[in-house]
Design a protein around this motif. Structure first.
Motif, mmCIF file in Angstrom:
data_model
loop_
_atom_site.group_PDB
_atom_site.id
_atom_site.type_symbol
_atom_site.label_atom_id
_atom_site.label_comp_id
_atom_site.label_asym_id
_atom_site.label_seq_id
_atom_site.Cartn_x
_atom_site.Cartn_y
_atom_site.Cartn_z
ATOM 1 N N CYS A 36 -9.796 14.015 -16.875
ATOM 2 C CA CYS A 36 -8.397 14.166 -17.255
ATOM 3 C C CYS A 36 -7.612 12.888 -16.920
ATOM 4 N N PHE A 38 -4.478 12.706 -16.702
ATOM 5 C CA PHE A 38 -3.170 13.048 -16.133
ATOM 6 C C PHE A 38 -3.234 13.423 -14.660
ATOM 7 N N HIS A 39 -4.431 13.564 -14.130
ATOM 8 C CA HIS A 39 -4.505 13.749 -12.684
ATOM 9 C C HIS A 39 -5.823 13.148 -12.191
ATOM 10 N N CYS A 57 -6.180 20.135 -20.326
ATOM 11 C CA CYS A 57 -6.835 20.014 -19.039
ATOM 12 C C CYS A 57 -6.821 21.377 -18.379
ATOM 13 N N CYS A 60 -5.003 20.739 -14.587
ATOM 14 C CA CYS A 60 -3.553 20.547 -14.423
ATOM 15 C C CYS A 60 -2.758 21.131 -15.578
HETATM 16 ZN ZN LIG Z 1 -5.529 17.275 -15.634
#
Ligand SMILES: [Zn+2]
Length: 672
Positions: A36, A38-39, A57, A60
């Motif tokens: 992912c 985004f994290h 995802c 998250c």
């Molecule tokens: Zn994520």
């Protein structure tokens, strides 16, 4: 860009292809997976479904269609992301035509950005003139700012003769008006221009997309009468309460770390970034505003507020932190050692030892507040009761009932007071708050008995104000979130859960057959049934997004090209398409009830849809019963026989309705 073009873009864009530009994907069955973006994670939980055209995802929760992915990953606005894709896939598109007024405003804003950029370059160059070096650069070097950091933040120096900015800008052909509007200069009584920032070290303030919207200037002379910092005035490109210093440089780190550090001044931000902690922003001396909080909230739920040891300063900021809690953020506090501020502390520590200090010392805000106030409170009853009020105030703004109750238990132990006392006080404050805020529209449910008597930003300022009119304002998702939280607090949580199922059926099955009417030789769709059934019962959805989905269905269902899943997933209103994408990913919550029948969902739509609608009606009736019960117990009703009898009759009608619905729900479960 019109919605047909947007739909074409979404249809054409290959989600695997788009995501692969940024994330390494591996095939897994019919889907693709990757780490992912985004994290931070070590095992992949980011899924891309080429058949549905969406990504998500599972850790998250971030994702959506190709446009959403770009918005999140590249921090683009909706229009920017759509244009990016249109160019990538060679889809012709036309930008919306602007009115003359919009064009003029747009032109003025663009000119202001250009003159600000010119000024920023001018200030940066002047840092390296002889005088600039001796005064400005010397000061920055004393603060131990490295050259690369000075360049990154575009720091500068404004010469001290009082008119050099004005001279340089007019020589370049910028008109005087623009210089005054941006606040770079002001006009004196004799009509001449004077530099606002003369003799000061300059900190440019950047918008989310990196344009210079304002400047802060720090004085170099020791003049007790002059302000230490001077800032650009508000203008059509700069609204102080909607900007955070450093956010442009910090946004990706904030997303990656899923945390934002909040400090006070320019130097604090710069020093922390220099020491390697990049997810940091400053409110620049003002107390936090809701606009600023929503800006942070776009990137993370987690915030850590850094404090130096100054007690008075900490106490003054407590109210601002309650606002963070009320926005649903998780707030921690980091108290720096005595005599240190974020600037001085980061000068003395490497990133890893600073991070160590943070990990060991950041504490939850409520605990921090209790201990802080406890230090000062003496044992006398009045000061203790004030202390308790302060704490229950903070707890009462938290939305999540579980979090609230954890805090209540903990605080009752620390404060050595009865838990029930705290609960009562928190409840009282919550009631006060709701009666003070406008109550959201209630569902207009009518029973026969009462039928007779019932009559019922910005973040990216430069795009929202002039170009992105087809999109709701940038902040509107955060605004929606806060409206939804208010509805939850007002008791609509369960109803909205049922509404979510209705929205899910609208998105997935609105165009599918609900049943076939032999006599009329035509079929009714799931959408028609849902829409009609709500209308028959005089019910409106309360959740703003689900309500919008229903509205859009009603407006577009008769369109011959209407394919509900595709329609909603590629809808230009960001919150609609995002919600649609997540609804499609969600499992059917009813499947266990109907698990005895092995037929595919599409063949059970009649049973399933009737079930969710009945279930929803049941919830509404339940809600109304709670309301009428409160009325019956209200002294004002008890004392008035007419009111009492009417309330009682409604109560009986509602109970009957509930029993009927329960039977229907139960029957159907047994039946299948
Ligand atoms: Zn994520």
């Amino acid at each position: 860009m019109d919605s047909l073009t947007i739909q074409r873009i979404i249809d054409t864009a290959n989600i695997v292809d788009v995501v692969s530009d940024f994330v390494t994907l591996h095939r897994r069955g019919v889907n693709y997976v990757g780490l992912c973006p985004f994290h931070d994670e070590k095992t992949p939980s980011f899924y891309v479904s080429p058949s549905k055209g969406i990504c998500k995802c599972f850790s998250c929760g971030k994702g959506g269609n190709a446009i959403h992915f770009l918005m999140e990953h590249e921090q683009m606005s909706f229009s920017q992301a759509a244009e990016w894709l249109a160019k990538k896939y060679g889809i012709p598109f036309q930008k919306r035509e602007f009115t003359d007024k919009e064009k003029a405003l747009h032109k003025e804003r663009e000119s202001m950005f250009i003159v600000n950029q010119f000024a920023a370059d001018f200030f940066a160059e002047n840092l390296y003139t002889d005088r600039g070096r001796a005064i400005g650069l010397n000061y920055l070097k004393n603060r131990k700012f490295r050259d690369d950091i000075i360049k990154k933040f575009q720091l500068g120096y404004c010469p001290d003769n009082g008119h050099s900015t004005a001279d340089a800008a007019t020589a370049k052909g910028f008109n005087r008006d623009l210089l005054v509007k941006t606040g770079l200069c002001y006009q004196k009584e004799d009509g001449s221009l004077r530099d606002r920032f003369w003799g000061r070290v300059i900190f440019p303030v950047h918008s989310l997309s990196g344009k210079v919207v304002a400047f802060g200037g720090r004085i170099m002379k020791s003049d007790p009468k002059a302000a230490k910092y001077v800032n650009s005035p508000e203008s059509i490109i700069y609204s102080k309460s909607n900007e955070l210093y450093g956010l442009y440089f910090a946004k990706q780190a904030i997303t990656r770390k899923d945390r934002c550090f909040l400090v006070e001044g320019y130097a604090d931000v710069i020093s922390m970034v220099q020491s390697g902690i990049e997810n940091v922003v400053a409110s620049s001396g003002t107390s936090l505003t809701n606009g600023q909080i929503r800006l942070i909230h776009r990137f993370t739920n987690n915030i850590t507020v850094l404090y130096d040891g100054d007690k008075a300063g900490i106490k003054a900021s407590l109210r601002g932190i309650d606002m963070l809690l009320a926005e649903g953020m998780n707030v921690k506090v980091l108290l720096l050692p005595d005599g240190e501020d974020p600037d001085s502390f980061s000068q003395k520590h490497s990133a890893s030892s600073f991070q160590d200090y943070i990990d060991k010392n950041q504490v939850d805000f409520i605990r921090f507040k209790v201990n802080l106030l406890l230090e000062d409170a003496s044992d006398d009853p009045i000061s203790r009761s004030n202390l308790i009020k302060e704490i229950t105030q903070s707890i009462s703004v938290i939305d999540d009932p579980i979090v609230r109750s954890v805090y209540i238990t903990e605080c009752s132990q620390i404060l050595r007071v009865d838990e029930q006392l705290l609960i009562n006080d928190v409840n009282k404050r919550q009631r006060e708050k709701y009666s003070a805020t406008p109550v959201p529209a209630r569902p207009a449910h009518r029973t026969e008995a009462d039928n007779a008597e019932l009559q019922e930003n910005s973040s990216e300022t430069e795009t929202t104000k002039s170009t992105a009119v087809e999109q709701p304002a940038e902040n509107s998702i955060e605004k929606l979130k806060s409206d939804i939280r208010a509805l939850k607090r007002a008791g609509y949580e369960l109803i909205m859960k049922k509404e979510r199922l209705i929205a899910q059926y609208l998105v997935r099955f609105a165009d599918k057959e609900f049943c076939y009417l032999e006599e009329e030789e035509q079929s009714i769709t799931v959408g028609e049934y849902i829409s009609q059934s709500l209308e028959n019962d005089n019910l409106e959805l309360v959740h703003p997004i689900y309500k919008r989905i229903l509205e859009l269905y009603r407006e577009n269902a008769n369109n011959p090209d209407f394919v509900s899943e595709r329609f909603f997933i590629s809808h230009p209103e960001e919150f609609v398409s995002l919600t649609a994408a997540s609804l499609i990913e969600e499992p059917y919550q009813l499947s266990q009830i109907f698990s005895k029948s092995s037929a595919p969902v599409e063949e059970k739509l009649f049973e399933l849809t009737t079930h969710i609608m009945t279930d929803y009606q049941y919830e509404i009736v339940h809600f109304e019963i709670d309301k009428v019960l409160k009325e019956i117990q209200d002294p004002a009703t008890i004392e008035n026989p007419e009111l009492f009898i009417s309330a009682h009759n409604r109560y009986k009608t509602l109970l009957n309705a509930r029993n009927e619905l329960a039977k229907k729900l139960g029957d159907r479960v047994v039946h299948l």
